[in-house]
Design a protein around this motif. Structure first.
Motif, short mmCIF file in Angstrom:
data_model
loop_
_atom_site.label_atom_id
_atom_site.label_comp_id
_atom_site.label_asym_id
_atom_site.label_seq_id
_atom_site.Cartn_x
_atom_site.Cartn_y
_atom_site.Cartn_z
N PRO A 1 0.81 -1.23 0.00
CA PRO A 1 0.00 0.00 0.00
C PRO A 1 0.84 1.28 0.00
O PRO A 1 0.29 2.37 0.02
CB PRO A 1 -0.81 -0.12 1.29
CG PRO A 1 -0.03 -1.01 2.17
CD PRO A 1 0.73 -1.94 1.27
N LEU A 2 2.17 1.14 -0.06
CA LEU A 2 3.05 2.32 -0.04
C LEU A 2 3.21 2.90 -1.43
O LEU A 2 3.40 2.18 -2.40
CB LEU A 2 4.41 1.95 0.51
CG LEU A 2 4.44 1.47 1.95
CD1 LEU A 2 5.84 1.03 2.34
CD2 LEU A 2 3.94 2.55 2.89
N ALA A 3 3.13 4.23 -1.50
CA ALA A 3 3.24 4.88 -2.80
C ALA A 3 3.90 6.25 -2.65
O ALA A 3 3.97 6.80 -1.56
CB ALA A 3 1.85 5.04 -3.42
N LEU A 4 4.36 6.75 -3.78
CA LEU A 4 4.92 8.09 -3.85
C LEU A 4 4.01 8.90 -4.77
O LEU A 4 3.72 8.47 -5.88
CB LEU A 4 6.34 8.06 -4.40
CG LEU A 4 7.14 9.35 -4.26
CD1 LEU A 4 7.53 9.55 -2.78
CD2 LEU A 4 8.38 9.31 -5.12
N GLU B 1 12.93 2.13 -0.09
CA GLU B 1 12.68 2.18 -1.53
C GLU B 1 11.88 3.42 -1.91
O GLU B 1 12.18 4.09 -2.90
CB GLU B 1 11.95 0.92 -2.00
CG GLU B 1 12.80 -0.31 -2.01
CD GLU B 1 13.96 -0.25 -2.99
OE1 GLU B 1 13.84 0.41 -4.05
OE2 GLU B 1 14.99 -0.87 -2.71
N VAL B 2 10.85 3.73 -1.13
CA VAL B 2 10.04 4.91 -1.39
C VAL B 2 10.89 6.17 -1.21
O VAL B 2 10.83 7.10 -2.04
CB VAL B 2 8.78 4.94 -0.49
CG1 VAL B 2 8.01 6.24 -0.66
CG2 VAL B 2 7.88 3.74 -0.79
N GLU B 3 11.69 6.21 -0.16
CA GLU B 3 12.55 7.37 0.08
C GLU B 3 13.57 7.56 -1.05
O GLU B 3 13.79 8.68 -1.51
CB GLU B 3 13.27 7.22 1.41
CG GLU B 3 14.12 8.42 1.76
CD GLU B 3 14.71 8.32 3.16
OE1 GLU B 3 15.07 9.37 3.69
OE2 GLU B 3 14.81 7.21 3.72
N SER B 4 14.14 6.47 -1.51
CA SER B 4 15.12 6.54 -2.59
C SER B 4 14.49 7.11 -3.86
O SER B 4 15.09 7.96 -4.53
CB SER B 4 15.69 5.14 -2.84
OG SER B 4 16.55 5.15 -3.94
N LEU B 5 13.29 6.66 -4.19
CA LEU B 5 12.62 7.20 -5.36
C LEU B 5 12.27 8.67 -5.13
O LEU B 5 12.42 9.49 -6.04
CB LEU B 5 11.36 6.41 -5.70
CG LEU B 5 10.63 6.91 -6.96
CD1 LEU B 5 11.51 6.81 -8.20
CD2 LEU B 5 9.33 6.16 -7.16
N GLY B 6 11.85 9.03 -3.94
CA GLY B 6 11.57 10.43 -3.63
C GLY B 6 12.80 11.30 -3.83
O GLY B 6 12.71 12.40 -4.40
N ASP B 7 13.96 10.81 -3.41
CA ASP B 7 15.20 11.55 -3.60
C ASP B 7 15.50 11.73 -5.09
O ASP B 7 15.88 12.81 -5.53
CB ASP B 7 16.38 10.84 -2.93
CG ASP B 7 16.29 10.84 -1.41
OD1 ASP B 7 15.51 11.62 -0.83
OD2 ASP B 7 17.01 10.02 -0.79
N GLU C 1 8.80 20.75 -3.23
CA GLU C 1 8.32 20.66 -1.86
C GLU C 1 8.33 19.18 -1.50
O GLU C 1 7.47 18.42 -1.92
CB GLU C 1 6.92 21.24 -1.73
CG GLU C 1 6.45 21.35 -0.31
CD GLU C 1 5.09 22.01 -0.19
OE1 GLU C 1 4.39 21.66 0.78
OE2 GLU C 1 4.73 22.84 -1.04
N ALA C 2 9.35 18.77 -0.77
CA ALA C 2 9.56 17.35 -0.46
C ALA C 2 8.91 17.00 0.88
O ALA C 2 9.52 17.16 1.93
CB ALA C 2 11.05 17.03 -0.45
N ARG C 3 7.70 16.52 0.83
CA ARG C 3 6.97 16.13 2.04
C ARG C 3 7.19 14.68 2.41
O ARG C 3 6.81 14.24 3.50
CB ARG C 3 5.47 16.36 1.82
CG ARG C 3 5.10 17.79 1.57
CD ARG C 3 3.61 17.93 1.33
NE ARG C 3 3.24 19.29 0.99
CZ ARG C 3 2.06 19.63 0.55
NH1 ARG C 3 1.11 18.72 0.41
NH2 ARG C 3 1.80 20.88 0.26
N TYR C 4 7.75 13.91 1.51
CA TYR C 4 7.83 12.47 1.69
C TYR C 4 8.65 12.05 2.90
O TYR C 4 8.34 11.06 3.56
CB TYR C 4 8.33 11.77 0.42
CG TYR C 4 9.74 12.12 0.01
CD1 TYR C 4 10.80 11.30 0.35
CD2 TYR C 4 10.00 13.26 -0.74
CE1 TYR C 4 12.09 11.61 -0.04
CE2 TYR C 4 11.29 13.58 -1.14
CZ TYR C 4 12.33 12.75 -0.78
OH TYR C 4 13.61 13.06 -1.17
N ARG C 5 9.68 12.79 3.24
CA ARG C 5 10.51 12.41 4.39
C ARG C 5 9.70 12.46 5.69
O ARG C 5 9.79 11.57 6.53
CB ARG C 5 11.74 13.30 4.49
CG ARG C 5 12.73 13.02 3.39
CD ARG C 5 14.01 13.82 3.60
NE ARG C 5 14.92 13.62 2.50
CZ ARG C 5 15.75 12.60 2.40
NH1 ARG C 5 15.79 11.69 3.33
NH2 ARG C 5 16.55 12.50 1.36
#
Length: 126
Positions: free
Chosen positions: A38-41, A84-90, A104-108
């Motif tokens: 269920p995790l997504a970016l 994995e999600v963080e790496s793609l966000g980066d 605007e990086a809210r993912y972290r």
């Protein structure tokens, strides 16, 4: 193709290489699900910026329940997924800047919330 369109195409290509699939797509953004979790970016435009956020497309505790027998295995698997999600966000943040967008990086912050939920679950269940 507009700068935004080209950017989103590049994001989808890179995400596909990393095990993400397109869950939802519009002219303003894309939601990329990691494998069958269920995790997504979410990558979207807002106020002239690219907003990148980690989101849940379902109950994150479903992941937790798959590993109920071992706290360490649960912690390791969830960390691997979040990484994995963080790496793609980066990567998406870097691409957005390369294309000249403000980011605007809210993912972290969202990933920290997921980690807190994991710790709460572990405290409750064990």
């Amino acid at each position: 193709m507009s700068g935004l369109g080209e950017f989103l195409e590049e994001v989808v290509r890179e995400a596909s290489r990393r095990g993400f699939s397109v869950e939802k797509r519009s002219s303003r953004g894309v939601v990329l699900r990691y494998e069958d979790t269920p995790l997504a970016l979410e990558v979207a435009t807002a106020g002239g910026s690219i907003v990148i956020d980690a989101v849940s497309l379902g109950d994150v505790e479903d992941i937790f329940e798959d590993y109920e027998d071992s706290v360490e295995e649960l912690r390791n698997k969830v960390e691997e997924l979040l990484d994995e999600v963080e790496s793609l966000g980066d990567l998406v943040s870097g691409l957005a800047r390369k294309f000249g967008f403000n980011v605007e990086a809210r993912y972290r912050r969202s990933l920290l919330d997921f980690r807190d939920a994991l710790e709460d679950y572990i405290e409750t269940m064990y």
